[in-house]
Design a protein around this motif. Structure first.
Motif, PDB file in Angstrom:
ATOM      1  N   ARG A 473      -1.557  -3.954  11.587  1.00  0.00           N
ATOM      2  CA  ARG A 473      -0.906  -5.252  11.737  1.00  0.00           C
ATOM      3  C   ARG A 473       0.031  -5.498  10.566  1.00  0.00           C
ATOM      4  O   ARG A 473      -0.231  -5.032   9.454  1.00  0.00           O
ATOM      5  CB  ARG A 473      -1.949  -6.378  11.841  1.00  0.00           C
ATOM      6  N   ILE A 474       1.095  -6.248  10.830  1.00  0.00           N
ATOM      7  CA  ILE A 474       2.065  -6.613   9.800  1.00  0.00           C
ATOM      8  C   ILE A 474       1.949  -8.118   9.585  1.00  0.00           C
ATOM      9  O   ILE A 474       1.921  -8.896  10.555  1.00  0.00           O
ATOM     10  CB  ILE A 474       3.496  -6.236  10.224  1.00  0.00           C
ATOM     11  N   LEU A 487       0.064  -3.017  16.071  1.00  0.00           N
ATOM     12  CA  LEU A 487       0.620  -1.678  16.253  1.00  0.00           C
ATOM     13  C   LEU A 487      -0.481  -0.792  16.821  1.00  0.00           C
ATOM     14  O   LEU A 487      -1.500  -0.549  16.162  1.00  0.00           O
ATOM     15  CB  LEU A 487       1.127  -1.128  14.919  1.00  0.00           C
ATOM     16  N   THR A 488      -0.293  -0.333  18.038  1.00  0.00           N
ATOM     17  CA  THR A 488      -1.340   0.409  18.729  1.00  0.00           C
ATOM     18  C   THR A 488      -0.859   1.823  19.073  1.00  0.00           C
ATOM     19  O   THR A 488       0.338   2.090  19.101  1.00  0.00           O
ATOM     20  CB  THR A 488      -1.760  -0.309  20.020  1.00  0.00           C
ATOM     21  N   ARG A 505      16.409   1.468   6.618  1.00  0.00           N
ATOM     22  CA  ARG A 505      15.649   0.612   7.533  1.00  0.00           C
ATOM     23  C   ARG A 505      14.226   0.435   7.002  1.00  0.00           C
ATOM     24  O   ARG A 505      13.559   1.415   6.663  1.00  0.00           O
ATOM     25  CB  ARG A 505      15.602   1.242   8.917  1.00  0.00           C
ATOM     26  N   PRO A 506      13.709  -0.820   6.912  1.00  0.00           N
ATOM     27  CA  PRO A 506      12.320  -1.018   6.473  1.00  0.00           C
ATOM     28  C   PRO A 506      11.360  -0.508   7.547  1.00  0.00           C
ATOM     29  O   PRO A 506      11.486  -0.844   8.726  1.00  0.00           O
ATOM     30  CB  PRO A 506      12.210  -2.533   6.292  1.00  0.00           C
ATOM     31  N   VAL A 507      10.410   0.318   7.141  1.00  0.00           N
ATOM     32  CA  VAL A 507       9.492   0.916   8.102  1.00  0.00           C
ATOM     33  C   VAL A 507       8.061   0.793   7.582  1.00  0.00           C
ATOM     34  O   VAL A 507       7.813   0.639   6.384  1.00  0.00           O
ATOM     35  CB  VAL A 507       9.808   2.403   8.365  1.00  0.00           C
ATOM     36  N   ALA A 508       7.136   0.873   8.506  1.00  0.00           N
ATOM     37  CA  ALA A 508       5.724   1.037   8.201  1.00  0.00           C
ATOM     38  C   ALA A 508       5.305   2.396   8.716  1.00  0.00           C
ATOM     39  O   ALA A 508       5.836   2.884   9.718  1.00  0.00           O
ATOM     40  CB  ALA A 508       4.890  -0.058   8.868  1.00  0.00           C
ATOM     41  N   THR A 523      10.590  -5.260  13.563  1.00  0.00           N
ATOM     42  CA  THR A 523      10.339  -5.547  14.981  1.00  0.00           C
ATOM     43  C   THR A 523       8.974  -5.076  15.460  1.00  0.00           C
ATOM     44  O   THR A 523       8.496  -5.518  16.504  1.00  0.00           O
ATOM     45  CB  THR A 523      11.403  -4.856  15.852  1.00  0.00           C
ATOM     46  N   GLY A 524       8.339  -4.155  14.729  1.00  0.00           N
ATOM     47  CA  GLY A 524       7.080  -3.587  15.172  1.00  0.00           C
ATOM     48  C   GLY A 524       7.228  -2.501  16.214  1.00  0.00           C
ATOM     49  O   GLY A 524       6.229  -1.998  16.748  1.00  0.00           O
TER      50      GLY A 524
END
Length: 749
Positions: A473-474, A487-488, A505-508, A523-524
């Motif tokens: 989760r963010i 995020l699944t 670009r910001p990423v997880a 945006t997820g």
């Protein structure tokens, strides 16, 4: 909460005389017993909400210092959404004017419930029953707190939560099951033990009655009582695949064993069917069987439908018909008509894990079942309609292993206990008078928060959390809200997360035991396909931004012999690995990994169960310098931070201590950081108000903050209602803590 009194009000006027819920000074510094006695006088929704805040962690702050109580009350106020009340509580000075070092900005609330009354802590209780002794409603349960304590039976007053008398001892093995009944108009308890016996206890006289009931060839796992022709009998089930019936007046076994199950008999209940007293037994063979208690003959065919072990059985009367309610490892609860042997309605399927405990009761004149699940919730079902009766009871931090119900001063009260195999060592009580919570839990993880990272995105401070429920989760840390949907896609626990930038670009990035996944942090949305190692399993070990590149470290399966690999996530390919054959099998010993930059090159720092911390060139795979030896135990957690141009590592260990080391010099800094009372499983490093800090989180449910260079502890320990598994320091100097299934954000004051 705008009418809560401000810091400095004396509470001596009208507020002090009656409106205790408006007085944060009284809540923090007032006598605990006095405040506790006021909670049931709450006249309106606002007062009841404050009472719920006070009760939420009363088992932790009742005997604690005012500083600890202040911190826990502020945390629980934030969990209930009362941020203004949290701030006012934090502002109350304690201990000669000391002010709090950290204030709780916000917290999630997946484990709070306004119906919660109090918790009894310190024991694992595998089974719990209730009775009325000398006019007092009591809970009875075996206590597993280490050593011979697992052989003891304890009795608690359900009104006060106090233990009554000394523990009842006599078994030669751990007590597994308990039931209650009345013999000669005196309340008695029946216990089953790993020593192969059952015993009867006089709850009024606090003593054992007669000799042990011996006959099972193995552990006694389940017990129940019933009246048969005016006699109190016991029914016991065990690992020898049988149930047995006993006359408690004579202490003798009645008839032959009830044999028919092909596996352990782990659940027993009794009922009356067509005028006949019967036993209902549930087994690991996934069946339920009925037995005539007068003849010992099985009644009808086994009840089948569960697809896995039957773990719990209770009985009730619904619309004049006797029924059994069963819980199973197949995650379902089922109801059976004991007259026809048919299943009633569809399975009850709200639990996301096994159903290990079942109890039945009457609420507002309707038959209700309570089920305790491996998902740490207790759910209530209307047995007439087959529908869930109310909001789940939330607050346990691990599997619920036992459930029972008793009337306390006219209020139906549920008594629940954490499973003995897990980490929740509490017995909890709940008022069933209300069906709903007064505050809705936030939409947080349903599994334990095990990983956390923070970053800044478009000027906003955000956190990414990974959870045992397979999601990430963010969170917007300023707003205290989740950003977008979970995020699944992972097939199991998400135990590593990071945040950074890829091509601006910001990423997880999230990782578990299956793959690395990249997500657009704004945006997820997923970015490309998951990254997997072509040579086998891809287990995430560490992720971080290093010199402008987002890197990750992965390993293979257990004892795979593969080196740990380093990935450039922008290029989506490996760029190196370690230990590159220098220590065969070392990768299998590695418990913790972190990334950093040392002398201009990316490095990986590993902590292992061989008691070492090692530094590796992430590109060439070469070990840099000699190992740092962490005394006499495994290294559980490592984290790095740049401090005054030097790379500092924080090391958490199984021996309840932490260390800091300067990787530029390869030397440990100062003495071990002592104070935790359990494994230090989470560490972080950062800068707060220009001061380099180390943060340690432990299985003892506390967080401590230290000066990273001097080893001095900064402020009081921070206490949490559940085990701490993740900590992080945000870029703007706030503290993020993952405890149980929840997240809290604290700011320096």
């Amino acid at each position: 909460m705008s009418d809560v009194v401000r810091d400095g009000d004396s509470g001596a006027g009208p507020v002090g005389q009656g409106a205790w819920w408006r007085d944060p000074v009284l809540l923090v510094r007032g006598d605990f017993e006095r405040v506790w006695g006021l909670l049931d006088s709450a006249p309106d929704a606002q007062a009841r909400s404050v009472a719920a805040v006070y009760r939420a962690s009363a088992h932790l702050h009742g005997d604690a210092s005012p500083a600890v109580r202040r911190q826990l009350l502020a945390l629980d106020a934030a969990r209930y959404g009362h941020r203004e009340l949290a701030a006012m509580i934090t502002a109350v000075p304690v201990d000669g004017g000391e002010h709090a070092r950290w204030g709780v900005e916000w917290a999630t609330a997946s484990q709070v419930d306004s119906r919660f009354r109090y918790a009894l802590t310190g024991w694992k209780v595998p089974s719990v029953a209730t009775a009325v002794v000398d006019g007092r409603a009591v809970a009875v349960g075996p206590s597993w707190s280490g050593g011979n304590n697992s052989r003891a039976l304890r009795v608690w007053d359900l009104m006060t939560g106090e233990q009554i008398g000394e523990p009842l001892v006599g078994h030669d093995g751990s007590v597994r099951a308990v039931a209650t009944g009345a013999m000669n108009e005196r309340p008695v308890a029946l216990t089953g033990s790993e020593d192969g016996t059952a015993r009867v206890w006089d709850l009024f006289g606090h003593r054992q009655i007669g000799e042990p009931l011996a006959g099972h060839d193995g552990w006694v796992l389940s017990v129940s009582t019933a009246l048969v022709d005016g006699r109190l009998v016991a029914v016991t089930g065990g690992t020898d695949h049988t149930a047995r019936v006993w006359d408690l007046g004579t202490g003798r076994q009645i008839g032959v064993p009830l044999a028919g199950h092909s596996h352990w008999v782990v659940a027993v209940a009794t009922a009356v069917v067509n005028g006949r007293p019967v036993a209902v037994t549930g087994s690991w063979d996934a069946t339920i069987r009925l037995w005539d208690l007068r003849t010992g003959v099985q009644v009808g065919d086994p009840l089948t439908g569960h697809t896995d072990q039957v773990l719990a059985v209770a009985t009730a009367v619904v619309d004049g018909r006797p029924v059994a309610v069963t819980g199973s490892n197949d995650k379902t609860t089922r109801m059976w008509d004991l007259t026809t042997g048919e299943q009633v309605g569809n399975p009850l399927t709200s639990h996301s894990h096994k159903v290990g405990a079942v109890a039945t009761t009457m609420v507002n004149g309707r038959p209700v079942a309570l089920t305790g699940g491996g998902d740490a919730t207790v759910r209530m079902w209307d047995l007439t309609t087959g529908e869930q009766f109310s909001d789940p009871l939330t607050g346990h931090t691990d599997q619920v292993g036992a459930v029972t119900v008793e009337d306390v001063d006219g209020i139906p009260v549920a008594v629940t206990a954490g499973a003995v195999t897990d980490t929740d060592h509490t017995v909890r009580t709940w008022s069933l008078r209300e069906r709903r919570r007064t505050a809705e839990p936030s939409d947080g993880p349903s599994g334990t928060v095990v990983a956390m990272a923070t970053a800044t995105v478009d000027g906003r401070s955000v956190a990414v959390t990974g959870s045992g429920d397979g999601t990430a989760r963010i969170w917007d840390l300023a707003a205290g809200e989740r950003m977008g949907a979970p995020l699944t896609g992972h097939t199991g626990e998400v135990h590593k997360v990071a945040a950074g930038t890829v091509e601006g670009r910001p990423v997880a990035v999230t990782g578990g035991h299956d793959a690395l996944r990249l997500w657009d942090l704004a945006t997820g949305d997923p970015l490309g396909e998951p990254l997997t190692d072509p040579d086998g399993p891809t287990i995430a070990r560490a992720m971080a931004m290093v010199d402008g590149r987002l890197l990750a470290v992965t390993s293979g399966g257990h004892r795979s012999g593969r080196p740990l690999r380093v990935w450039d996530l922008a290029a989506r390919e490996p760029i190196g690995g370690f230990p590159a054959g220098r220590r065969r099998g070392y990768a299998d010993k590695v418990i913790a990994v972190t990334l950093g930059q040392l002398d201009g090159r990316p490095v990986a720092v590993t902590g292992a169960d061989d008691r070492t911390v090692r530094v590796w060139d992430a590109t060439t795979g070469k070990q840099l310098g000699e190992p740092l030896i962490d005394h006499d135990c495994s290294v559980r957690a490592v984290a790095t931070a740049a401090v005054e141009g030097r790379l500092i590592v924080v090391i958490g260990s199984d021996n309840m201590t932490a260390r800091t080391a300067d990787l530029t010099t390869g030397l440990l800094i100062g003495e071990p950081l002592r104070g935790h009372t359990d494994v230090v499983c989470a560490v972080a490093a950062g800068t707060v108000d220009g001061r380099p800090i180390a943060v340690t989180g432990s299985w003892d449910a506390t967080v401590r903050v230290w000066d990273a260079m001097t080893g001095e502890q900064i402020g009081e320990q921070l206490v949490f209602p559940a085990m701490v598994n993740a900590v992080a320091v945000t870029p703007d100097g706030r503290l993020a803590v993952g405890f149980g299934t929840e997240l809290a954000i604290l700011a320096p004051r």
